[in-house]
Design a protein around this motif. Sequence first.
Motif, short mmCIF file in Angstrom:
data_model
loop_
_atom_site.label_atom_id
_atom_site.label_comp_id
_atom_site.label_asym_id
_atom_site.label_seq_id
_atom_site.Cartn_x
_atom_site.Cartn_y
_atom_site.Cartn_z
N LYS A 104 7.20 12.20 6.01
CA LYS A 104 7.01 11.36 5.45
C LYS A 104 7.86 11.30 4.44
CE LYS A 104 2.77 10.08 6.72
NZ LYS A 104 1.16 9.24 6.44
N SER A 105 8.99 12.36 4.41
CA SER A 105 9.65 12.58 3.10
C SER A 105 8.94 12.84 1.28
CB SER A 105 11.02 11.46 3.60
OG SER A 105 11.36 11.50 4.64
N SER A 106 7.64 12.70 1.92
CA SER A 106 7.12 13.22 0.41
C SER A 106 7.09 14.38 0.01
CB SER A 106 5.53 12.65 0.85
OG SER A 106 5.14 12.92 -1.30
N TYR A 107 8.27 15.04 -0.34
CA TYR A 107 8.89 16.33 -1.00
C TYR A 107 8.10 16.70 -1.72
CZ TYR A 107 12.29 14.90 2.14
OH TYR A 107 13.80 14.35 3.46
N GLU A 108 7.80 16.14 -2.72
CA GLU A 108 6.98 17.13 -3.92
C GLU A 108 5.55 17.17 -3.53
OE1 GLU A 108 8.51 17.78 -6.89
OE2 GLU A 108 10.50 16.41 -6.73
N ASN A 109 4.91 16.18 -3.03
CA ASN A 109 3.98 16.81 -2.44
C ASN A 109 3.92 17.67 -1.64
OD1 ASN A 109 2.06 14.42 -3.72
ND2 ASN A 109 2.37 13.34 -2.34
N ALA A 110 4.59 18.07 -0.92
CA ALA A 110 5.13 19.12 -0.05
C ALA A 110 4.92 20.84 -0.79
CB ALA A 110 6.41 18.69 0.91
N ILE A 111 5.77 20.58 -1.48
CA ILE A 111 5.63 21.50 -2.58
C ILE A 111 4.50 22.15 -3.05
CG2 ILE A 111 7.29 22.06 -4.65
CD1 ILE A 111 9.53 20.41 -3.37
N LEU A 112 3.89 21.38 -3.40
CA LEU A 112 2.67 21.14 -4.26
C LEU A 112 1.52 22.43 -3.20
CD1 LEU A 112 1.90 17.95 -6.49
CD2 LEU A 112 2.86 19.97 -7.50
N TYR A 113 1.44 21.47 -2.30
CA TYR A 113 0.71 22.52 -1.69
C TYR A 113 1.18 23.49 -0.81
CZ TYR A 113 -2.11 18.15 -0.83
OH TYR A 113 -3.24 17.67 -0.94
N TYR A 114 3.10 23.42 -0.72
CA TYR A 114 2.42 24.63 -0.01
C TYR A 114 2.83 26.36 -1.71
CZ TYR A 114 5.01 23.62 3.87
OH TYR A 114 5.34 23.14 5.20
N GLN A 115 2.85 25.79 -2.93
CA GLN A 115 3.08 26.81 -3.29
C GLN A 115 1.16 26.56 -3.84
OE1 GLN A 115 3.85 23.56 -7.49
NE2 GLN A 115 6.02 24.22 -6.94
N VAL B 298 6.37 30.67 4.51
CA VAL B 298 6.28 29.45 2.96
C VAL B 298 7.01 28.99 1.94
CG1 VAL B 298 5.06 28.12 1.83
CG2 VAL B 298 3.92 29.54 3.26
N LEU B 299 7.66 31.15 1.74
CA LEU B 299 9.33 30.11 0.86
C LEU B 299 10.27 29.45 1.49
CD1 LEU B 299 8.66 34.10 -0.03
CD2 LEU B 299 8.37 32.71 -2.12
N LYS B 300 10.18 30.31 3.01
CA LYS B 300 11.95 29.11 2.97
C LYS B 300 11.38 27.69 3.36
CE LYS B 300 13.12 33.13 6.67
NZ LYS B 300 13.15 32.84 8.74
N ARG B 301 10.54 27.71 3.52
CA ARG B 301 10.11 26.06 3.62
C ARG B 301 10.59 25.52 1.50
NH1 ARG B 301 5.73 24.69 7.93
NH2 ARG B 301 6.99 25.59 9.53
N LEU B 302 9.52 26.14 0.99
CA LEU B 302 9.50 25.82 -0.64
C LEU B 302 11.01 25.87 -0.87
CD1 LEU B 302 7.39 27.20 -2.44
CD2 LEU B 302 7.19 25.23 -2.21
N ALA B 303 12.03 27.07 0.11
CA ALA B 303 13.26 27.28 -0.65
C ALA B 303 14.02 25.66 -0.32
CB ALA B 303 14.27 28.46 -0.73
N THR B 304 14.18 25.51 1.12
CA THR B 304 14.63 24.02 1.21
C THR B 304 14.07 23.01 0.94
OG1 THR B 304 14.62 25.74 3.79
CG2 THR B 304 14.63 23.31 3.59
N LEU B 305 13.01 22.69 0.84
CA LEU B 305 12.49 21.81 -0.48
C LEU B 305 13.17 21.72 -1.81
CD1 LEU B 305 8.85 21.40 0.78
CD2 LEU B 305 10.32 19.96 1.58
N TYR B 306 12.85 23.03 -2.06
CA TYR B 306 13.47 22.90 -3.84
C TYR B 306 14.84 22.40 -3.13
CZ TYR B 306 9.52 24.83 -5.80
OH TYR B 306 8.41 25.37 -6.25
N ASN C 5 17.20 18.79 -5.05
CA ASN C 5 17.81 19.12 -6.17
C ASN C 5 17.25 19.86 -7.55
OD1 ASN C 5 20.70 19.18 -7.59
ND2 ASN C 5 19.78 17.53 -8.58
N GLN C 6 16.99 20.89 -7.01
CA GLN C 6 16.17 22.15 -7.87
C GLN C 6 16.62 23.74 -7.80
OE1 GLN C 6 12.05 20.73 -8.91
NE2 GLN C 6 11.87 20.14 -6.65
N PRO C 7 18.19 23.81 -8.52
CA PRO C 7 19.31 24.93 -7.91
C PRO C 7 17.86 26.06 -8.69
CG PRO C 7 20.05 23.13 -9.68
CD PRO C 7 19.06 22.29 -9.22
N GLU C 8 17.47 26.22 -10.19
CA GLU C 8 16.78 26.74 -10.78
C GLU C 8 15.58 27.54 -9.94
OE1 GLU C 8 17.35 24.30 -11.68
OE2 GLU C 8 19.02 24.35 -14.01
N LEU C 9 14.91 26.07 -9.42
CA LEU C 9 13.57 26.52 -8.34
C LEU C 9 14.17 27.52 -7.35
CD1 LEU C 9 11.30 24.11 -9.25
CD2 LEU C 9 11.01 26.34 -10.17
#
Length: 219
Positions: free
Chosen positions: A1-12, A27-35, A39-43
């Motif tokens: 659903k393009s709810s990336y921020e929620n997806a990031i929270l659950y992956y974390q 999970v790390l691959k998916r998190l990296a892709t979501l970051y 547009n969260q280059p540092e993360l």
Amino acid sequence: KSSYENAILYYQKVLKKETNSKTKKNVLKRLATLYRFTNQPELYIITVKKMCSSGTDDIKFIHNALDIALKLWQKNTDNIALQNDVLFFAKALNKSNFIKNFLVWNRRFKEALNLYWADYKHKKLSPQDIQKAITIASWTNKDNLKIKWLKAGLYYFPDNINYIEQLSSIYLNKNEHKKALTILSTSLNSNIKNTEHIKNIIRQMIFIALQTKDIKLAK
């Protein structure tokens, strides 16, 4: 659903609880892709570093991380942490020449010369690389580095008058006259054919002999 921020929270949350290494990698691959999407280059960089630590086999993430790290560094070139991020990913990609040039660009001459020396000991340096290392050493204020590399240079270029004069000058500035004389006298026994170069070496030897009041040698 393009709810990336929620997806990031659950992956974390998954990442904190998961113990299976294969699942962690995914999970790390998916998190990296979501970051990257958000547009969260540092993360993204932090996550790819974790991927490298866990032995990632997906090289494209490292290439992307290097590109991103370079862009961040270009905005603040004096930032050591950003420099180290670039170096981390370049090392992961075995970009040896890039690493040396990057260190020199950031005036981290001693670190660059350590890498050059490691290659020199393993006979991996070309004569041109040795000349480059001598130039880099000349940009430092470390006499020991200059001496070490000039000696290495004279091993390959025994008739290089510039190296001979530089090395003898360093010894003279350190009041190590005997070492300066040894360099000059040894060079006379090498294959120097240029008459003017030979005259210059003899003039320097006379000058040192007079300074040290060695009249016999001066004569």
